[in-house]
Every structure is written in C-alpha cells, then in structure tokens.
Design a protein around this motif. Sequence first.
Motif, mmCIF file in Angstrom:
data_model
loop_
_atom_site.group_PDB
_atom_site.id
_atom_site.type_symbol
_atom_site.label_atom_id
_atom_site.label_comp_id
_atom_site.label_asym_id
_atom_site.label_seq_id
_atom_site.Cartn_x
_atom_site.Cartn_y
_atom_site.Cartn_z
ATOM 1 N N UNK A 181 -3.976 18.964 -20.608
ATOM 2 C CA UNK A 181 -3.833 19.212 -22.047
ATOM 3 C C UNK A 181 -3.302 17.969 -22.750
ATOM 4 N N UNK A 182 -2.576 17.121 -22.023
ATOM 5 C CA UNK A 182 -2.059 15.890 -22.611
ATOM 6 C C UNK A 182 -3.209 14.957 -22.969
ATOM 7 N N UNK A 183 -4.116 14.727 -22.030
ATOM 8 C CA UNK A 183 -5.240 13.831 -22.293
ATOM 9 C C UNK A 183 -6.217 14.438 -23.296
ATOM 10 N N UNK A 184 -6.370 15.750 -23.258
ATOM 11 C CA UNK A 184 -7.220 16.405 -24.267
ATOM 12 C C UNK A 184 -6.646 16.189 -25.663
ATOM 13 N N UNK A 185 -5.324 16.314 -25.798
ATOM 14 C CA UNK A 185 -4.682 16.095 -27.095
ATOM 15 C C UNK A 185 -4.816 14.645 -27.540
ATOM 16 N N UNK A 186 -4.914 13.727 -26.592
ATOM 17 C CA UNK A 186 -5.078 12.310 -26.901
ATOM 18 C C UNK A 186 -6.512 11.960 -27.266
ATOM 19 N N UNK A 187 -7.420 12.944 -27.156
ATOM 20 C CA UNK A 187 -8.793 12.738 -27.580
ATOM 21 C C UNK A 187 -9.768 12.409 -26.482
ATOM 22 N N UNK A 221 -0.102 16.568 -34.099
ATOM 23 C CA UNK A 221 -1.125 15.746 -33.448
ATOM 24 C C UNK A 221 -0.507 14.498 -32.810
ATOM 25 N N UNK A 222 -1.226 13.949 -31.836
ATOM 26 C CA UNK A 222 -0.810 12.686 -31.221
ATOM 27 C C UNK A 222 -1.942 11.684 -31.341
ATOM 28 N N UNK A 223 -1.606 10.422 -31.152
ATOM 29 C CA UNK A 223 -2.587 9.345 -31.223
ATOM 30 C C UNK A 223 -3.329 9.224 -29.896
ATOM 31 N N UNK A 224 -4.294 8.310 -29.873
ATOM 32 C CA UNK A 224 -5.050 8.046 -28.644
ATOM 33 C C UNK A 224 -4.137 7.544 -27.526
#
Length: 379
Positions: A333-339, A119-122
């Motif tokens: 997908x990067x921004x989706x992973x960031x929430x 997981x990654x942070x915001x």
Amino acid sequence: MPSRVYLDWNATTPLRAEARSAMLAAWELIGNPSSVHAEGREARRLVEEARANLAAAVGALPRNVVFTSAGTEANALALSPGLRAPSGGPVERLLVSAVEHASVLAGGRFAAGGVSQIRVTRSGVIDVDHLKALLGDGPPALVSIMAANNETGALQPVTEAGRMVHEAGGLLHVDAIQALGKIAFNINALGADLATFSAHKIGGPKGVGALVVAEGLAGLEPVLRGGGQELNRRAGTENVAGIAGFGAAVKAALQALPKDAERMVTLRDRLENGLRAIAGAAVFADDVNRLPNTTLFTAPGLKAETAVIGFDLEGVAVSSGSACSSGKVQPSHVLSAMGYDATVAQGAVRLSLGWSTEPDDIKRALEAWRKLGNTLLKG
C-alpha cells in the motif's frame, strides 16, 4: 556452513544484552507493581525506571509515558476521538498519511466517515499542500504522520506538519516506532502531541509498546478499562520484565545512536551501489532523507516472493515490500500510494540493517543478489 545474515531489522531486532539482563533480573521478582508491600515496590521501581529512561530519550515527562502491549495498541490508544483540541473542544476527525502502518490506517476509534487520507509524493513524503487543504476543510483534526516509513525509510516533515496542524487548532500524533534508536527524536522539538514506540524495534522484547503524550494533553480515552493502572490510561497488570527490557534497550540504543547511525549509512550506501550495478535495480525514495539503515529496491521482472526465498536459500534474511493476506500477495500500500503500479509494487524487496551488521554481511547480500539478478537477466 557459513552463518546466516540477518537483514530484516525493521521487522524486529535481536534482543540486546542489556535488555536480556534486565529481564532476567525482573523475572526473579515476586511482586505485583500495584502492591504496596516491599515486593510490589521493587517491581514498581523497575517499571518506573524504564518509564524514566523512555521519557528522557524522547524529551517527555515520565508521568506522560503509558506502557502498552505493543506499538499497535499504542496507536489504537492514541487515535482517540475523546482528545481535546487546544481550544478545549473535541477533535472531530482524523487525518492520516496514505503510507501509515495498518494500525493507523485502521483509524483507531474514529468512525470510518471521520477518517481522511493525506496524499504522498512519488518519493513517499506527505504532500504538505494537501495536508493544508484538508486542515482548512473542517473542524479541528487529529493528524497522524509517521516519523519514518517502515518500508522505504523515508523521513516525513513532521516539524513542518506539526506547525500547520497547530495553526489549524488540531493535534499531531507521530508513529515513531521505526525512528527511535535510529535518528534523534524529541516530542517537543517536533511538535508532537502524542508519539508511539515499540520495544522490539530497538533491541527490547516483543510484546511491549508505549504511548507518550505531551504535558497537559486532555481527553485521552483508555482502550482497556479495569484496575486503573498506568494512571488510569491502560488497565491491566504491567508486564514488568518486558517493560524493564524496554527501558534497558532504550538506554543502550540512545548511547550507541550517533556511532551506529554513521556506520549504517556507510553500509547502506555500499549495499545500494552494489544493488544498482546488477540487473537494473532501482532504490525507492533515494532522493529524500531516509533512515540510515533502510533500503527498498526492485528490478525489472523481479517478483518479491521469489526474491525473498532466493535470498533465504543463500542464507540472507530479507523481507518483501508486499503484504500477504489469506495466501494472496497484495501490492504494497505504501508503493501504491506513491503512484507505482501493482507490477512494480509486487517486486519490492526490503533490506534493513542494524547495530551488529558487518561489511561481510553486505558482501553476502550482494553475492546473493548477483545470483538472483543473473537469473532475471537470463530469463
């Protein structure tokens, strides 16, 4: 008519003069670098000179540099389930951050069931607590974390991650394709066991990449088998001209790095301040360390595809934070992973600077954004 402004350097860069000269000289050669006659030895000399340049740039030994067709192939080569952990046993699983390039998210040659995401942070930085939990939940792993994200520019805590990975008996792969030439990178200082690079991100030609491995790393399995080139790690006659251009670009980029990085930070900050002043624009990952050249932003109601076209019509080349597939715009997908939700993710626009970016280019980009922003506000 004013000249166009190019602000998509993270996608690809112009060919450096040094790389062009090296490639033109290489194209004049006849020999195959695997041949033992004088012509072959001259071609081999150019390949080995480039290998030494890249090795010196990243703190590796020349014999541990493997040239490939691209960064994507280098990543596929690195993600090998045959790699041996420090204990001597095989790495049995792969852990990748959720914001990796598609060539890493694909998992290389690991079985789908053996790949897990970190997981990654915001802010787009890996959650080190989640990484620690994943490392403790199974056998030794190969962990793949990019040095810098290609969309947000966020720098990852590679050194900290490397310590955690090695304490757990695993190996660390770093996709350094966006980092080389923009920030200092040393494979040993960062604790990377494998690192991947691409020529066209630093002023070299398209179609040339490299995998650099730490001294003593065992078990790397070739993707391409055949004639035994690249010390049996990547078969196929070397692209001599492309490799020569890569080596020349690396040398030029490293010489200019401190000055270029400082100048790009100044221009990037000027750009971001101007963006924020119009239409409520917000910059992603601006609360963490980033590449000196990268800005990913959005604004309420902004559609990335519309913005990219709008900038283009004003003579400014930028890119979208969204990826197009089969004609459908998908959220980054990067921004989706960031929430971030799909509406925000589909409105992200990336501007990336380079060594020849000038203050007037920033002025032109902000003028274009002012026109687009006024349209948004009227709507």
